[in-house]
Design a protein around this motif. Sequence first.
Motif, PDB file in Angstrom:
ATOM      1  N   VAL A 163       1.006  -1.165   0.164  1.00  0.00           N
ATOM      2  CA  VAL A 163       0.116   0.036   0.030  1.00  0.00           C
ATOM      3  C   VAL A 163       1.041   1.301   0.001  1.00  0.00           C
ATOM      4  N   LEU A 164       0.692   2.027  -0.938  1.00  0.00           N
ATOM      5  CA  LEU A 164       1.461   3.447  -1.034  1.00  0.00           C
ATOM      6  C   LEU A 164       0.695   4.467  -0.085  1.00  0.00           C
ATOM      7  N   ASP A 165       1.163   4.564   1.023  1.00  0.00           N
ATOM      8  CA  ASP A 165       0.456   5.237   1.937  1.00  0.00           C
ATOM      9  C   ASP A 165       1.218   6.509   2.274  1.00  0.00           C
ATOM     10  N   ASP A 166       0.705   7.735   1.702  1.00  0.00           N
ATOM     11  CA  ASP A 166       1.296   8.783   2.135  1.00  0.00           C
ATOM     12  C   ASP A 166       0.480   9.678   3.228  1.00  0.00           C
ATOM     13  N   ASP A 167      -0.855   9.050   3.426  1.00  0.00           N
ATOM     14  CA  ASP A 167      -1.527   9.768   4.375  1.00  0.00           C
ATOM     15  C   ASP A 167      -1.087   9.470   6.044  1.00  0.00           C
ATOM     16  N   THR A 181      16.770  12.788   0.059  1.00  0.00           N
ATOM     17  CA  THR A 181      17.907  12.655  -0.828  1.00  0.00           C
ATOM     18  C   THR A 181      18.449  11.340  -0.906  1.00  0.00           C
ATOM     19  N   LEU A 182      18.397  10.798   0.444  1.00  0.00           N
ATOM     20  CA  LEU A 182      18.960   9.482   0.406  1.00  0.00           C
ATOM     21  C   LEU A 182      18.038   8.134   0.146  1.00  0.00           C
ATOM     22  N   VAL A 183      18.797   7.176  -0.641  1.00  0.00           N
ATOM     23  CA  VAL A 183      17.857   6.150  -0.975  1.00  0.00           C
ATOM     24  C   VAL A 183      17.938   5.202   0.185  1.00  0.00           C
ATOM     25  N   ASP A 184      18.710   5.438   1.129  1.00  0.00           N
ATOM     26  CA  ASP A 184      18.709   4.897   2.533  1.00  0.00           C
ATOM     27  C   ASP A 184      17.987   5.437   3.574  1.00  0.00           C
ATOM     28  N   ALA A 185      17.255   6.424   3.503  1.00  0.00           N
ATOM     29  CA  ALA A 185      16.543   7.336   4.528  1.00  0.00           C
ATOM     30  C   ALA A 185      15.793   6.574   5.422  1.00  0.00           C
ATOM     31  N   GLY A 195      10.689  10.292   0.729  1.00  0.00           N
ATOM     32  CA  GLY A 195      11.300  11.334  -0.116  1.00  0.00           C
ATOM     33  C   GLY A 195      11.536  10.929  -1.442  1.00  0.00           C
ATOM     34  N   GLY A 196      12.115  11.759  -2.330  1.00  0.00           N
ATOM     35  CA  GLY A 196      12.013  11.588  -3.638  1.00  0.00           C
ATOM     36  C   GLY A 196      13.117  10.194  -4.320  1.00  0.00           C
ATOM     37  N   ALA A 197      14.409  10.232  -3.363  1.00  0.00           N
ATOM     38  CA  ALA A 197      15.161   9.316  -3.750  1.00  0.00           C
ATOM     39  C   ALA A 197      14.716   7.794  -3.208  1.00  0.00           C
ATOM     40  N   SER A 198      13.914   7.696  -2.119  1.00  0.00           N
ATOM     41  CA  SER A 198      13.355   6.563  -1.534  1.00  0.00           C
ATOM     42  C   SER A 198      12.256   5.918  -2.636  1.00  0.00           C
ATOM     43  N   ARG A 199      11.631   7.097  -3.152  1.00  0.00           N
ATOM     44  CA  ARG A 199      10.599   6.728  -4.116  1.00  0.00           C
ATOM     45  C   ARG A 199      10.969   6.048  -5.260  1.00  0.00           C
ATOM     46  N   TRP A 200      12.169   6.423  -5.791  1.00  0.00           N
ATOM     47  CA  TRP A 200      13.025   5.822  -7.025  1.00  0.00           C
ATOM     48  C   TRP A 200      13.446   4.397  -6.647  1.00  0.00           C
ATOM     49  N   TRP A 201      13.973   4.203  -5.393  1.00  0.00           N
ATOM     50  CA  TRP A 201      14.357   2.841  -4.944  1.00  0.00           C
ATOM     51  C   TRP A 201      13.121   1.897  -4.750  1.00  0.00           C
ATOM     52  N   LEU A 202      11.945   2.505  -4.275  1.00  0.00           N
ATOM     53  CA  LEU A 202      10.780   1.746  -4.182  1.00  0.00           C
ATOM     54  C   LEU A 202      10.047   1.090  -5.380  1.00  0.00           C
TER      55      LEU A 202
END
Length: 464
Positions: free
Chosen positions: A35-39, A368-372, A47-54
Amino acid sequence: MTRPAIVWLRRDLRLADQAAFVAAASAGPVIPVYVLDDDTPRHRKMGGASRWWLHHSLAALDADLRKLGSRLVLRRGAAADVLAELARETGAASVHCVRHYEPWWRNAEKALKEALPEGCALERHHGNYLMPPGSVTTGSGQPYKIYTPFWRALAQHMPPPEPLPAPKSLDAPKAWPKSDELADWKLLPTKPDWATGFAEEWTPGESGAAERVDAFVDKARHYEDRRNLPSIEGTSRLSPHLHFGEISPATVWHATMEAGGSVETFLKELVWRDYGQNVIAQYPDYGRANAREPFDAFPWRDADDPEVRREVEAWQQGRTGYPLVDAGMRQLWATGWMHNRVRMVAASFLIKHLLVDWRVGETWFWDTLVDADYGSNATNWQWTAGTGVDSNMFVRIMAPLTQSEKFDAAGYIRQWVPELADLSDSAIHDPEAAGKFIKGYPRKIIAHKQARERALAAYAAMKS
């Protein structure tokens, strides 16, 4: 037909040593769900980098599941609501998940337990850490606040149990529920695509994690000698794979524990992940609240002041005039990752040279971190700032120029600050002091001595 079991996936995107999959598979048909849960996380959404990885990790997991005759169901919204509705829709008998300890996920697990239809149970499992956060306690039964005694206590329980094998098949439900298309989530940047260098650096997914471990095992014995040298590949680079749960820490421990040499130093880094979760379990607001209350009165410079904003932007862009700091910040932008020694130097520079609140840096790293990681990121920033329950003293101010030379960062600087590439090893750490003024490379934002004196004066003002 046996009622299906839902596996709720978050930062546990693997099949091997994944207790939720093992338990669900033993009960009958399995419906894996992300589930993509932004709520629920609100301001703590990825963040943006984590979303790329996801994006790439989910694609890899779906491919692995399809080899087993299964698939990944994608839904979007508040996790508790989405999963409760899915349980009603599919007639699921249970929802299995690996426990998470970030405050928003703890709230979501509680809400889901209350929202599930009658006859559907929430089953939570351990598996993202070496030991469940809060389970390692002092003699009086209290959780540890300081890392070193925490490590000593946890080490008494190591090695962890042998990792569980991945299932060889997963029974499918009678009918698959509808799923979103991954591309429709738009997790990848497009205008502009700032992640072009990420794919050259990383292979998200369980197989990528396994390859990274295999590549590191022979190096683990030299970890103590090489981990602080940014110009060589001395670290494991496993942090994003561990963060997204593409490999379990138990698997990493068993793969490396017999490496010999200084492998214990590396194992302590695995325990630091557990320590971060131990801290946020006690202090859920650790990512935004000083653990040491006197720092609430610290005279940080005003982040809304135009001059301060310009300096923060220079730090973000790797244009401070301090080559090691700039190299680290550029590596971060290009790859979504930064060498650990350089992270400390860059964080210290923002906090103590620029006198900017640590939360500004923590927020930037979060994006900005992919490992945030909430626990690790907050713990590391509060350690550097001197505000944490276990932290470096504020008055210990890292000297970036000295750090650069001490840890032989010349090659690292040449890679990430190419305008300085032609400088000699003796000049590249501090071009200004060597009388080298390179066109296009900025002068120092502030001299080290001046910055140190300003930081100590601010600390004295807080103390008084």
